[in-house]
Design a protein around this motif. Structure first.
Motif, PDB file in Angstrom:
ATOM      1  N   THR A 269     -65.597 -56.859 -11.243  1.00 32.66           N
ATOM      2  CA  THR A 269     -66.037 -55.741 -12.077  1.00 32.66           C
ATOM      3  C   THR A 269     -67.563 -55.650 -12.100  1.00 32.66           C
ATOM      4  OG1 THR A 269     -64.082 -56.070 -13.472  1.00 32.66           O
ATOM      5  CG2 THR A 269     -65.823 -54.663 -14.350  1.00 32.66           C
ATOM      6  N   THR A 270     -68.226 -56.805 -12.146  1.00 24.50           N
ATOM      7  CA  THR A 270     -69.693 -56.841 -12.113  1.00 24.50           C
ATOM      8  C   THR A 270     -70.214 -56.298 -10.788  1.00 24.50           C
ATOM      9  OG1 THR A 270     -69.703 -58.772 -13.575  1.00 24.50           O
ATOM     10  CG2 THR A 270     -71.711 -58.335 -12.340  1.00 24.50           C
ATOM     11  N   GLU A 271     -69.571 -56.677  -9.701  1.00 24.69           N
ATOM     12  CA  GLU A 271     -69.991 -56.210  -8.377  1.00 24.69           C
ATOM     13  C   GLU A 271     -69.767 -54.706  -8.226  1.00 24.69           C
ATOM     14  OE1 GLU A 271     -67.647 -58.660  -5.841  1.00 24.69           O
ATOM     15  OE2 GLU A 271     -68.882 -60.469  -6.149  1.00 24.69           O
ATOM     16  N   ALA A 276     -72.020 -49.118  -8.040  1.00 25.65           N
ATOM     17  CA  ALA A 276     -71.981 -47.786  -8.647  1.00 25.65           C
ATOM     18  C   ALA A 276     -73.351 -47.375  -9.176  1.00 25.65           C
ATOM     19  CB  ALA A 276     -70.955 -47.755  -9.773  1.00 25.65           C
ATOM     20  N   GLN A 277     -74.075 -48.318  -9.746  1.00 22.18           N
ATOM     21  CA  GLN A 277     -75.412 -48.020 -10.257  1.00 22.18           C
ATOM     22  C   GLN A 277     -76.346 -47.602  -9.131  1.00 22.18           C
ATOM     23  OE1 GLN A 277     -76.134 -47.804 -13.393  1.00 22.18           O
ATOM     24  NE2 GLN A 277     -74.453 -48.877 -14.382  1.00 22.18           N
ATOM     25  N   GLN A 278     -76.174 -48.207  -7.971  1.00 26.27           N
ATOM     26  CA  GLN A 278     -77.013 -47.880  -6.818  1.00 26.27           C
ATOM     27  C   GLN A 278     -76.620 -46.550  -6.184  1.00 26.27           C
ATOM     28  OE1 GLN A 278     -76.761 -51.219  -4.123  1.00 26.27           O
ATOM     29  NE2 GLN A 278     -78.066 -52.524  -5.382  1.00 26.27           N
ATOM     30  N   ASP A 279     -75.347 -46.187  -6.260  1.00 27.10           N
ATOM     31  CA  ASP A 279     -74.868 -44.967  -5.610  1.00 27.10           C
ATOM     32  C   ASP A 279     -73.852 -44.250  -6.497  1.00 27.10           C
ATOM     33  OD1 ASP A 279     -74.186 -42.962  -3.886  1.00 27.10           O
ATOM     34  OD2 ASP A 279     -73.443 -44.261  -2.277  1.00 27.10           O
ATOM     35  N   PRO A 280     -74.319 -43.598  -7.571  1.00 24.94           N
ATOM     36  CA  PRO A 280     -73.395 -42.936  -8.508  1.00 24.94           C
ATOM     37  C   PRO A 280     -72.609 -41.788  -7.871  1.00 24.94           C
ATOM     38  CG  PRO A 280     -75.692 -42.434  -9.048  1.00 24.94           C
ATOM     39  CD  PRO A 280     -75.713 -43.520  -8.045  1.00 24.94           C
ATOM     40  N   LYS A 300     -69.966 -35.445 -10.944  1.00 28.40           N
ATOM     41  CA  LYS A 300     -71.122 -36.288 -10.613  1.00 28.40           C
ATOM     42  C   LYS A 300     -72.028 -36.480 -11.829  1.00 28.40           C
ATOM     43  CE  LYS A 300     -71.554 -35.287  -5.651  1.00 28.40           C
ATOM     44  NZ  LYS A 300     -72.430 -34.694  -4.602  1.00 28.40           N
ATOM     45  N   LYS A 301     -72.243 -35.402 -12.556  1.00 33.21           N
ATOM     46  CA  LYS A 301     -73.089 -35.483 -13.752  1.00 33.21           C
ATOM     47  C   LYS A 301     -72.443 -36.371 -14.804  1.00 33.21           C
ATOM     48  CE  LYS A 301     -75.200 -32.604 -17.350  1.00 33.21           C
ATOM     49  NZ  LYS A 301     -75.370 -31.212 -17.874  1.00 33.21           N
ATOM     50  N   ALA A 302     -71.136 -36.226 -14.988  1.00 35.70           N
ATOM     51  CA  ALA A 302     -70.424 -37.015 -15.990  1.00 35.70           C
ATOM     52  C   ALA A 302     -70.446 -38.501 -15.645  1.00 35.70           C
ATOM     53  CB  ALA A 302     -68.983 -36.527 -16.116  1.00 35.70           C
ATOM     54  N   VAL A 303     -70.204 -38.814 -14.379  1.00 35.93           N
ATOM     55  CA  VAL A 303     -70.197 -40.218 -13.944  1.00 35.93           C
ATOM     56  C   VAL A 303     -71.579 -40.835 -14.109  1.00 35.93           C
ATOM     57  CG1 VAL A 303     -69.966 -41.747 -11.952  1.00 35.93           C
ATOM     58  CG2 VAL A 303     -68.239 -40.000 -12.378  1.00 35.93           C
ATOM     59  N   ALA A 304     -72.620 -40.105 -13.699  1.00 34.44           N
ATOM     60  CA  ALA A 304     -73.985 -40.616 -13.823  1.00 34.44           C
ATOM     61  C   ALA A 304     -74.326 -40.915 -15.278  1.00 34.44           C
ATOM     62  CB  ALA A 304     -74.973 -39.614 -13.235  1.00 34.44           C
ATOM     63  N   THR A 305     -73.874 -40.040 -16.182  1.00 35.29           N
ATOM     64  CA  THR A 305     -74.119 -40.240 -17.618  1.00 35.29           C
ATOM     65  C   THR A 305     -73.386 -41.481 -18.119  1.00 35.29           C
ATOM     66  OG1 THR A 305     -74.394 -37.867 -17.993  1.00 35.29           O
ATOM     67  CG2 THR A 305     -73.859 -39.230 -19.909  1.00 35.29           C
TER      68      THR A 305
END
Length: 350
Positions: A269-271, A276-280, A300-305
Motif C-alpha cells: 500500500t505504501t509503494e 500514485a503521488q508521482q503520477d496521479p 483526474k481532478k478528483a484523484v489528484a485532490t
C-alpha cells in the motif's frame, strides 16, 4: 554387432532414466514454489548458492477487505487492487463494499472481515466496547465528505440551514460526524436545529437532493466533482479540520496470527501511494473503470485532490486522531479519553 546394439540400448536406457530424474526434480521444485505462494512465510536459497536458507519472508495470503463503496477516500487501496499490485505480491484481496462505515465495522467485529478501511472513530468505539481493534496506518486525513446543495439554493452558509433536512450516508458514520462538527461550529444544535436522514451514497444521495427529500447532502469524490461540474450544484460546507478519516484497522488477534501478511499489505500500500503521488494521471486511469460514468478530466481532478490527503508514510497523524477523539467525547459517544498508543500501532509500517 549384437553386443554393440545391446550396449547402445543400455546406454539409451540409462540416459532416459537420468533425464526422467531431472524432469521430476524440476517439477518437484516448481510444485514446492507454487505451494509456498499461498503460505504466510517461505524460505529461499541464499544468493551465494550455498543452500543455506535466507530469513523467512512473507509470501502472501488472503485478506477479506472491507471498504465503503461509491467514493474514493480509500483511493490508495483502490489503485492497488485495480492495478494488480496486491495480486503481484501474492496477496488475494477479497473486497467487500459497504454503504456505511458503521455496518462495515460490525462485519469486522463479527469476524467476516479481516481488515477494514474506515474512520478512526470506529477504532475508539470498539476499544471502549472492550474489543481488541487498532489502527495500523492511515490513508486519508480528512472527513472526505462535503455538503452539496443545489446551485440556486438560498443558503450561503451552514448557519442558514436551520430547520432543514440534511442527508448523510448513514447516521453515526463519518459523513454524519463531519457534518455535526460543522453545524456546531456554525452555532446550530445537530439534534434540534436540523433533521439528519440516511441518504446513502452516489446515485441515492443525488436522488435525495434532486428530489427535495434533503436540502443538501454529504457527498464524497468523485460524485462531488461530477455534481459540481454540471453547474447545477455547489459546495456549501467543506470540513476544514484535520481528521483521521480513513485508517487501516484490524482486530489485534488477527494481526498477531497474520503479522507477516499485514506487514506485506502495508508495504504494498505504501509503494502504491508513492507511485500514485508521482503520477496521479496514471492513478486516475487505473480507477477509471470503477467510476466509468465520470468524465476522465473530472476524475483526474478528483484523484489528484484525494491524493493530497494521504499522510506521509501512511502514519496515523496525532492531530487527526486527537480531533476524532474530541468529536466522540463531545457527542458523548466516548466516556473517557483513549490514549493514542492504545489505539494505534505503527510498528508494522515499512
Amino acid at each position: 554387432m549384437k553386443k554393440k546394439k545391446s550396449f547402445a540400448l543400455l546406454l539409451l536406457s540409462i540416459m532416459l532414466v537420468v533425464l526422467s530424474a531431472c524432469g521430476n526434480s524440476n517439477s518437484n521444485s516448481n510444485a514446492s514454489a507454487s505451494s509456498g505462494a499461498g503460505s504466510t512465510a517461505s524460505a529461499s536459497p541464499s544468493a551465494s548458492g550455498s543452500g543455506e536458507a535466507s530469513p523467512a519472508a512473507p509470501a502472501g495470503g488472503k485478506i477479506r477487505l472491507g471498504l465503503v463503496g461509491g467514493g474514493m477516500t480509500p483511493i490508495v487501496a483502490q489503485i492497488g487492487i485495480n492495478d494488480g499490485s496486491y495480486e503481484k505480491a501474492g496477496i488475494e484481496i477479497d473486497e467487500k463494499d459497504f454503504t456505511a462505515g458503521s455496518d462495515m465495522v460490525q462485519a469486522l467485529v463479527g469476524g467476516s472481515l479481516d481488515v477494514v478501511l474506515g474512520s478512526y472513530e470506529h477504532v475508539l468505539r470498539q476499544i471502549q466496547n472492550g474489543l481488541g481493534v487498532k489502527a495500523y496506518a492511515e490513508i486519508f486525513n480528512g472527513v472526505g465528505y462535503s455538503l452539496v446543495v443545489k446551485k440556486d439554493a438560498p443558503y450561503q452558509s451552514l448557519a442558514e440551514v436551520k430547520g432543514k433536512t440534511l442527508a448523510v450516508t448513514k447516521v453515526g458514520s463519518l459523513s454524519d460526524t463531519g457534518l455535526r462538527e460543522g453545524l456546531k461550529e456554525a452555532g446550530l444544535d445537530p439534534e434540534k436545529d436540523v433533521k439528519l436522514i440516511n441518504g446513502g451514497s452516489g446515485a441515492t444521495m443525488l436522488a435525495a437532493i434532486e428530489g427535495g427529500q434533503a436540502a443538501g447532502g454529504m457527498v464524497s469524490e468523485p460524485t462531488l466533482s461530477q455534481m459540481v461540474a454540471t453547474g447545477n450544484y455547489r459546495v456549501l460546507y467543506d470540513p476544514p479540520f484535520e481528521f483521521a478519516g480513513i485508517v487501516i484497522m484490524a482486530k489485534t488477534d488477527w494481526v498477531a496470527k497474520n503479522q507477516d501478511l499485514m506487514k506485506q499489505f502495508l508495504q504494498v500500500t505504501t509503494e502504491v501511494n508513492a507511485r500514485a503521488q508521482q503520477d496521479p494521471d496514471s492513478a486516475a486511469a487505473t480507477v477509471q473503470k470503477l467510476f466509468d460514468k465520470v468524465p476522465a478530466d473530472v476524475l483526474k481532478k478528483a484523484v489528484a485532490t484525494q491524493l493530497t490527503k494521504v499522510p506521509e508514510g501512511l502514519k496515523v497523524t496525532q492531530g487527526g486522531a486527537d480531533y476524532v477523539q474530541k468529536t466522540q467525547l463531545d457527542q458523548g459517544i466516548l466516556k473517557k479519553e483513549i490514549p493514542f498508543a492504545d489505539a494505534v500501532d505503527s510498528s508494522l509500517l515499512p
